[in-house]
Scaffold this motif. Sequence first.
Motif, short mmCIF file in Angstrom:
data_model
loop_
_atom_site.label_atom_id
_atom_site.label_comp_id
_atom_site.label_asym_id
_atom_site.label_seq_id
_atom_site.Cartn_x
_atom_site.Cartn_y
_atom_site.Cartn_z
N PHE A 183 81.65 58.68 48.00
CA PHE A 183 82.98 59.27 48.03
C PHE A 183 83.07 60.24 49.18
O PHE A 183 82.11 60.89 49.56
CB PHE A 183 83.36 59.92 46.69
CG PHE A 183 82.63 61.19 46.36
CD1 PHE A 183 81.30 61.16 46.00
CD2 PHE A 183 83.28 62.41 46.40
CE1 PHE A 183 80.63 62.33 45.68
CE2 PHE A 183 82.62 63.59 46.09
CZ PHE A 183 81.29 63.54 45.72
N TYR A 184 84.26 60.31 49.76
CA TYR A 184 84.42 61.03 51.02
C TYR A 184 85.21 62.32 50.86
O TYR A 184 85.27 63.13 51.75
CB TYR A 184 85.11 60.13 52.05
CG TYR A 184 84.30 58.89 52.34
CD1 TYR A 184 83.23 58.94 53.21
CD2 TYR A 184 84.57 57.70 51.68
CE1 TYR A 184 82.46 57.82 53.46
CE2 TYR A 184 83.80 56.56 51.93
CZ TYR A 184 82.75 56.63 52.82
OH TYR A 184 81.99 55.53 53.05
N SER A 185 85.87 62.46 49.74
CA SER A 185 86.70 63.64 49.56
C SER A 185 85.85 64.82 49.13
O SER A 185 84.86 64.66 48.42
CB SER A 185 87.75 63.37 48.48
OG SER A 185 88.41 64.56 48.17
N VAL A 222 84.81 61.11 40.15
CA VAL A 222 83.45 60.58 40.34
C VAL A 222 82.63 60.80 39.07
O VAL A 222 81.98 59.88 38.56
CB VAL A 222 82.76 61.24 41.54
CG1 VAL A 222 81.28 60.89 41.59
CG2 VAL A 222 83.42 60.84 42.85
#
Lengths: 87, 280
Positions: free
Chosen positions: B233-235, B244
């Motif tokens: 995940f990038y956020s 998540v």
Amino acid sequence: MKYKINPDAVYREINGVYYVLLPRDKTIHRFTDVGSLIWRLIDKNFSESEIIKEVVNQYDVEEEVVLNDLENFIKELVEKKILLKIE
Amino acid sequence: MNDVNTRNISLIIARWEFLIRALDDVSYNVVIKLKNHMKSARKYDDIEKFNLFISYNNGISSSFFKACNYKLSDNGNVHKLEFRDCVGTIDWESKKSSVEISNEGVVSIDSFLRYVTSFLSLVQGGALVHSAGIIKNNRCFIFPGPSMSGKSTIAGLFRQRFTVIGEELSIILPSKEGYSVYGTPFLGSSSVLSNYGGYRLGGIIFHEKSDGYNIRKIEEVEALIRFVENVTFYSSSKKYANLVLENSEKITRSVKAFVMDFPNNSEWLSEFDKYLDEMI
């Protein structure tokens, strides 16, 4: 010295065990049983002396030992940016 | 752009289109374009005309993009993401999008697709997970692990005995039976084509290279921690971090989880195969 939980931290509990995710660092940390108890008390804004008293009551250990363990635990949490110093 | 990158872009795009069709949830259209100075190269012509489909069910928040490390221009429903060597535009209302590759674009097109896949997986209640996957009796057993943990080794060892669904990244999505696992267009080190699957998740097997073979069941919290470490995940926003954790909890709770020590030979595969039979 006072501390606060990193506002970015996301934490949850499973079967009495807390784990914390720091989304900015993409790191996840799991606490032991005692660590989970201390975390719960920190989350409830208990003071250091109140935390020590609670841990002594629940685990039947010397106050001095708890104080030492608590200091180490908090130091570790600060190093991992899970707790932030506020003064 | 060199031949390897060209081949990778073609593979990624082809795999992606295949995957999204397999998901049977086609509602989003992404067009891949190359900049003018690259059009002269014949090998890029096919890519230029390629349509890319991405499933999209839920609403999206611009805060997600702002929280990522990409430059974002937000014009209502249109989001423009500027990567180092590629620009991606997404119109969430018209469900159209384009990616413009400027140079050495394989890095960015891959990043763009991972980014969108990760987000879509999360909002659909699933996750994009660093893992290899094998099929046994129509169930998928995934092997989550970071780079160099042995995912490709495992995939290579298992390939003669099982169907391998992927060796780098898997998408796990909720299904009627619990969770289903899909391969992805993203390449592992050996660049072997994935089977895109849609197989019921059968179990989660964390793995460690060792001199000998051993496998043990692990408790829920350990499984969760290990699993989350491998979710892509990038956020950095709390909202998506919560997703998540929530999704990972549900996924790891839905099946048994194990830690397996394995050597880099095939001597232990029969024993492992029997173990899988018992698990199923």
